[in-house]
Write an enzyme that holds these catalytic residues in place. Structure first.
Site, short mmCIF file in Angstrom:
data_model
loop_
_atom_site.label_atom_id
_atom_site.label_comp_id
_atom_site.label_asym_id
_atom_site.label_seq_id
_atom_site.Cartn_x
_atom_site.Cartn_y
_atom_site.Cartn_z
N HIS A 66 0.82 -1.21 0.00
CA HIS A 66 0.00 0.00 0.00
C HIS A 66 0.86 1.26 0.00
CE1 HIS A 66 -3.81 -2.24 1.59
NE2 HIS A 66 -3.67 -2.32 0.29
N HIS A 93 -3.85 -5.97 -10.83
CA HIS A 93 -2.65 -5.24 -10.43
C HIS A 93 -1.55 -5.32 -11.49
CE1 HIS A 93 -3.74 -3.86 -6.40
NE2 HIS A 93 -4.44 -4.97 -6.28
#
Length: 406
Positions: A244, A386
């Site tokens: 993150h 992703h």
């Protein structure tokens, strides 16, 4: 150098593995990384539906084959016919017939609904711009809590389920707002993105030595004990997540690219570099990123998730683009060479996360635990979103650098 042609090839190759097997008669399915076969579970997750739309829409934006648009339209139709509720909002999980399985109104899921519409709008898909406006209004009306950020999951009647705030849903809302700006040129979306970014990565992070905590109370106080006894919680693990930090580094680089307001005194690009460096310093394990680490810098969960590595690729590409031509590559002042060096390392490591079918595994266990790859469990939420996003960012960052004046 960031070669946009190579990244475009990686993006379209990723999508070609998914198409057409990821498409069901209704909605989209997860593919097994070993066999390439669709999982037999007939549940359809809102996040997976939206991510698939976003994936194929980016392929269309990158000039991919016509089936990129066809697949994005297929997913968008299911989003609107099955996930969207007549009572308002989007159902989190439905079955193959569109019947509700989980009616949760998820802030995280609704952020991805906005992203799906935004990417589809940028690809020129009919009606998607209307979806951008309607979903942005829905987020504003139902999820914003008055602080500039989003609250958490709600029941179908919009009552909040718990006194919780999470950075993850807000990070993806920031991502979606940036995409909405890219699709519409509406700077109000960019300002919404920058308000969230400032709150999470600057103001709140100042209380944790610049690192990004995951969990907060309803008053946005750090909840450092949240899920402390569940270090491997599937969606809300305790600790700091290098992945993150990388994801935010990429988003802050985009805010810098577009000249967004609310930046810290030293600028979005400098803050992005700080987060990138923290992820590398505390999480990189020569082959991937440890999933979480604690306040003392020690690793909590050493498993290495594929999505975190992919975010490293996207962040490195975006930061290399921002640093190129400025002489600013962080402390070394290398004009982006440092980020390009990391980009090469991340790309080299990516091969270890692709299964025989070309689909990425969810993670690899730590070397101490054998290092084996682990496939996702249904209902899946990761249709190689992703990796596709990382290659898309590599493509457009490379193009920006090529078009920049000498």
């Amino acid at each position: 150098m960031i070669d946009p042609t190579a990244f475009r090839g990686r993006l379209l190759a990723t999508l070609r593995v998914q198409y057409p097997d990821v498409l069901a008669d209704a909605g989209v399915r997860l593919l097994h990384p070993v066999t390439g076969d669709p999982y037999t579970d007939d549940r359809r997750h809102l996040v997976a539906t939206c991510r698939s739309v976003a994936n194929f829409a980016t392929g269309a934006v990158a000039g991919g084959p016509d089936w990129c648009v066809d697949a994005a339209e297929h997913g968008l139709a299911f989003l609107e016919s099955a996930h969207r509720s007549e009572a308002g909002g989007y159902r989190l999980v439905v079955d193959a017939d569109g019947e509700p399985v989980d009616r949760t109104r998820s802030a995280y899921g609704h952020a991805f609904a906005l992203l799906a519409y935004a990417r589809a709008a940028e690809a020129g898909i009919d009606g998607a711009t209307t979806g951008v406006d309607a979903t942005a209004d829905l987020l504003e009306e139902r999820f914003h809590d008055g602080s500039g950020c989003l609250r958490s999951d709600c029941d179908p009647d919009w009552r909040e389920r718990e006194p919780y705030r999470g950075q993850n849903a807000n990070m993806h809302a920031c991502e979606a707002y940036v995409a909405a700006y890219e699709a519409t040129d509406d700077r109000s979306s960019l300002e919404r993105a920058s308000r969230i970014a400032r709150r999470i990565t600057v103001d709140l992070a100042a209380e944790t030595d610049g690192l990004l905590w995951e969990h907060y109370t309803e008053d946005w106080e750090h909840d450092l004990d949240y899920n402390a006894d569940e270090p491997r919680h599937r969606f809300r693990p305790p600790g700091y997540q290098p992945g993150h930090h990388l994801e935010w580094a990429r988003l802050l680089a985009l805010l810098d690219r577009y000249g967004a307001g609310n930046a810290p005194d030293h600028g979005w690009d400098a803050r992005a570099t700080e987060l990138f460096d923290a992820a590398v310093d505390l999480g990189w394990t020569d082959g991937g990123f440890a999933y979480t680490f604690g306040a003392d810098g020690g690793v909590l969960v050493p498993d290495r998730y594929g999505w975190a590595l992919a975010e490293g690729i996207g962040a490195a590409a975006a930061l290399a683009e921002r640093a190129a031509g400025t002489g600013d590559g962080g402390e070394d002042g290398d004009g982006g060479d440092r980020f390009r060096s990391w980009l090469v390392r991340f790309l080299d490591a990516a091969a270890d996360y692709r299964g025989p079918a070309g689909v990425w595994y969810e993670k690899r266990l730590s070397p101490d635990d054998g290092g084996d790859p682990v496939a996702p469990e249904p209902p899946g939420v990761e249709p190689d979103y992703h990796p596709a996003s990382a290659y898309y960012e590599g493509w457009r960052s490379g193009r920006i650098r090529e078009e920049a004046p000498e």
